[in-house]
Each structure stands twice: as C-alpha cells, then as structure tokens.
Design a protein around this motif. Structure first.
Motif, mmCIF file in Angstrom:
data_model
loop_
_atom_site.group_PDB
_atom_site.id
_atom_site.type_symbol
_atom_site.label_atom_id
_atom_site.label_comp_id
_atom_site.label_asym_id
_atom_site.label_seq_id
_atom_site.Cartn_x
_atom_site.Cartn_y
_atom_site.Cartn_z
ATOM 1 N N GLY A 15 0.823 -1.366 -0.023
ATOM 2 C CA GLY A 15 0.001 -0.017 -0.050
ATOM 3 C C GLY A 15 0.999 1.153 -0.009
ATOM 4 O O GLY A 15 0.743 2.222 -0.753
ATOM 5 N N ALA A 16 1.813 1.262 0.674
ATOM 6 C CA ALA A 16 2.862 2.547 0.632
ATOM 7 C C ALA A 16 3.480 2.622 -0.559
ATOM 8 O O ALA A 16 3.601 3.730 -1.141
ATOM 9 C CB ALA A 16 3.923 2.377 1.850
ATOM 10 N N CYS A 17 3.660 1.451 -1.138
ATOM 11 C CA CYS A 17 4.499 1.577 -2.603
ATOM 12 C C CYS A 17 3.385 1.989 -3.498
ATOM 13 O O CYS A 17 3.931 3.070 -4.619
ATOM 14 C CB CYS A 17 5.217 0.176 -3.076
ATOM 15 S SG CYS A 17 6.452 -0.143 -1.844
ATOM 16 N N GLY A 19 0.937 3.907 -3.087
ATOM 17 C CA GLY A 19 0.545 5.352 -2.735
ATOM 18 C C GLY A 19 1.563 6.127 -3.147
ATOM 19 O O GLY A 19 1.492 7.485 -3.651
ATOM 20 N N ALA A 20 3.016 5.932 -2.966
ATOM 21 C CA ALA A 20 4.053 6.614 -3.679
ATOM 22 C C ALA A 20 4.046 6.752 -4.986
ATOM 23 O O ALA A 20 4.249 7.766 -5.573
ATOM 24 C CB ALA A 20 5.341 5.916 -3.092
ATOM 25 N N ALA A 23 1.354 9.079 -5.961
ATOM 26 C CA ALA A 23 1.510 10.608 -5.780
ATOM 27 C C ALA A 23 2.523 11.147 -6.703
ATOM 28 O O ALA A 23 2.299 12.245 -7.267
ATOM 29 C CB ALA A 23 2.446 10.737 -4.469
ATOM 30 N N ALA A 70 3.457 13.746 0.211
ATOM 31 C CA ALA A 70 2.990 12.413 0.035
ATOM 32 C C ALA A 70 4.186 11.418 -0.035
ATOM 33 O O ALA A 70 3.727 10.012 0.562
ATOM 34 C CB ALA A 70 2.188 12.246 -1.290
ATOM 35 N N LEU A 71 5.228 11.256 -0.574
ATOM 36 C CA LEU A 71 6.071 10.521 -0.551
ATOM 37 C C LEU A 71 6.845 10.051 0.786
ATOM 38 O O LEU A 71 7.101 9.074 1.214
ATOM 39 C CB LEU A 71 7.308 10.957 -1.711
ATOM 40 C CG LEU A 71 6.681 10.957 -3.111
ATOM 41 C CD1 LEU A 71 8.010 11.339 -3.986
ATOM 42 C CD2 LEU A 71 6.539 9.426 -3.611
ATOM 43 N N CYS A 74 4.597 8.067 2.745
ATOM 44 C CA CYS A 74 4.339 6.742 2.325
ATOM 45 C C CYS A 74 5.615 6.051 2.739
ATOM 46 O O CYS A 74 5.724 4.910 3.292
ATOM 47 C CB CYS A 74 4.389 6.532 0.844
ATOM 48 S SG CYS A 74 3.057 7.016 0.119
ATOM 49 N N ALA A 77 5.081 5.374 6.716
ATOM 50 C CA ALA A 77 4.295 4.131 6.628
ATOM 51 C C ALA A 77 5.151 2.760 6.414
ATOM 52 O O ALA A 77 4.901 2.015 7.270
ATOM 53 C CB ALA A 77 3.105 4.314 5.568
ATOM 54 N N LEU A 78 6.324 2.819 5.845
ATOM 55 C CA LEU A 78 6.972 1.666 5.612
ATOM 56 C C LEU A 78 7.620 1.357 6.901
ATOM 57 O O LEU A 78 7.558 0.223 7.334
ATOM 58 C CB LEU A 78 7.989 1.686 4.442
ATOM 59 C CG LEU A 78 7.519 1.729 3.104
ATOM 60 C CD1 LEU A 78 8.431 2.041 2.137
ATOM 61 C CD2 LEU A 78 6.844 0.283 2.864
#
Length: 81
Positions: A15-17, A19-20, A23, A70-71, A74, A77-78
């Motif tokens: 999900g974090a990847c 999302g990045a 963005a 945003a990055l 993300c 979040a990782l």
C-alpha cells in the motif's frame, strides 16, 4: 496467526509503494496540465507572458511540495508501521 501478521505487514508495504507511485504520477499529470494551460494562455495573450510564467512556476512548486509530502508519508508508513 504469524502468517496473518506477515500478510498484513506485506499489504502495508504494498500500500505504501502504491501510494508513492500514485503521488508521483499525479504530480506529473498536474505539472503537465499546468504547462499545457500556460502555453495555451501565452498563445492567446502574449503580452501577459511574465505573469503567466510566474504563476505557473509558483503552482508547479506547490504541486511538487505536496507530492514530496505524500512520498514522505508513504516512506514513514513503511518504517513506522
């Protein structure tokens, strides 16, 4: 139980990847639309080129700032999740 925890952790990383990636893509699309609209505006009113260019640069910088935030979210979040 351990398998479920690992699956949830892998889903968080994915999900974090994603999302990045979203963005980065959204920032590219936004800046592309700004550039295209600015060129069209300059073509219609060449006398206001300086004002249009200044506004374009300011808005592009704001978009890049939002994409960078945003990055960073993300990436956090990782490592925090």
């Amino acid at each position: 139980m351990l398998g479920l925890i690992l699956a949830l952790e892998a889903a968080g990383v994915a999900g974090a990847c994603i999302g990045a990636g979203i963005a980065a893509i959204a920032a590219g699309i936004g800046i592309g639309r700004i550039g295209g609209s600015a060129m069209e505006s300059i073509a219609r009113q060449p006398e206001s080129t300086g004002d249009i260019r200044t506004n374009m640069i300011v808005i592009a910088a704001l978009i890049e700032g939002v994409a960078l935030i945003a990055l960073i979210v993300c990436i956090l979040a990782l490592f925090v999740g």
